[in-house]
Design an enzyme around this catalytic site. Sequence first.
Site, PDB file in Angstrom:
ATOM      1  N   PHE A 295      32.702  43.833  43.220  1.00 52.90           N
ATOM      2  CA  PHE A 295      33.333  43.394  42.316  1.00 52.90           C
ATOM      3  C   PHE A 295      32.365  42.472  42.010  1.00 52.90           C
ATOM      4  CE2 PHE A 295      36.306  39.221  42.771  1.00 52.90           C
ATOM      5  CZ  PHE A 295      36.156  39.025  41.259  1.00 52.90           C
TER       6      PHE A 295
ATOM      7  N   TYR B 263      34.379  41.037  60.604  1.00 52.33           N
ATOM      8  CA  TYR B 263      33.674  39.735  58.868  1.00 52.33           C
ATOM      9  C   TYR B 263      33.158  38.262  58.804  1.00 52.33           C
ATOM     10  CZ  TYR B 263      33.729  38.491  54.290  1.00 52.33           C
ATOM     11  OH  TYR B 263      33.307  38.135  52.776  1.00 52.33           O
TER      12      TYR B 263
ATOM     13  N   ARG C 134      44.200  42.548  48.981  1.00 49.54           N
ATOM     14  CA  ARG C 134      44.298  41.051  49.007  1.00 49.54           C
ATOM     15  C   ARG C 134      45.333  39.970  48.223  1.00 49.54           C
ATOM     16  NH1 ARG C 134      38.559  41.816  47.124  1.00 49.54           N
ATOM     17  NH2 ARG C 134      36.905  39.848  49.001  1.00 49.54           N
TER      18      ARG C 134
END
Length: 311
Positions: free
Chosen positions: A12, A146, A187
């Site tokens: 993205f 993450y 998301r």
Amino acid sequence: MLTCLITGGAGFIGSHLCDRLIREGYGVVCMDNLITGKVSNIAHLKGKTNFKFIEHDVTKYIDLDEKIDCVLHFASPASPVDYLKFPIQTLKVGSLGTHNALGLAKVKNAKFLLASTSEVYGDPLVNPQREDYWGNVNPIGPRGVYDEAKRFAEAITLAYHRTHGIDAKIVRIFNTYGPRMRKEDGRAIPNFVNQALNDKPITVFGDGSQTRSFGYISDLIEGIYKLLLSNLNEPVNLGNPQEMSILKLAETIISLTKSQSRIIYKNLPTDDPKVRRPDISRAKKELNWRPEVIFEEGLKKTIAWFESAES
Ligand code: UDP
């Protein structure tokens, strides 16, 4: 011509960065292993003489013959659903991948820019978050894969800067939205928009009182470009300080899409941050950057993207 390597260039943010650098006259080498990136994001660049795509996993040694002037390390699963699905790849790309990308920058004598994240602040105990806040991260929780990978990535980036004198930059990216997000990336914005467009229930996690601050992709790309050209070597927050609750986000999306959807409540994921809002004083002062896109305008463009055949 200056040439940049963009790891995660089919993702993205990476693909918008490819577009911007091509437009600025750079040569772009886009590298991606396509586990969350998509070839369709860069299909329009194929065939351009100053663009090259290499399918490669950056956790493996990176071997490039060409002259490289900047390395922008954007490869990583980045949505909670993705990094829970690929926990080990997420840890590897933040650690081994960053090490390889830095090693390449060192031999090529290139600038280095790391895509870091507001997740380094974890579930923050201060709001808004300034760059000098050290964060509140659970290293062994599901999001730790993450958060800790990016914290390590920042640490090794600054170690290369201090030890080898690499001109390294770190951007801490806050929640970003816009065209080329994947429908299924899990998301809040892609979920809510696609649920609303199909008149399906909108899945708010927890009671929806947790907050986020959403920045539009073009604002982020402008900030990254300014950072690349700057002399800064300290981390910089880039995001839109306009903070809203997730419930308010759901209501705004229902209203903008004129949807019949109702809101349903689901369990809040483990360690989901309660608040998140960037303090952007450093970016304002050092980069002369501030976000320009009004939330509802960005959201309209994002809704149009999800309605289009391309998404
Ligand atoms: N969220 C939600 N419903 C969804 C997806 C996400 O309520 O279908 C919530 C999530 O729990 C979090 C916020 O929206 O509080 C933002 O989540 P996202 O996955 O977009 O990114 P995060 O900021 O957590 O990395």
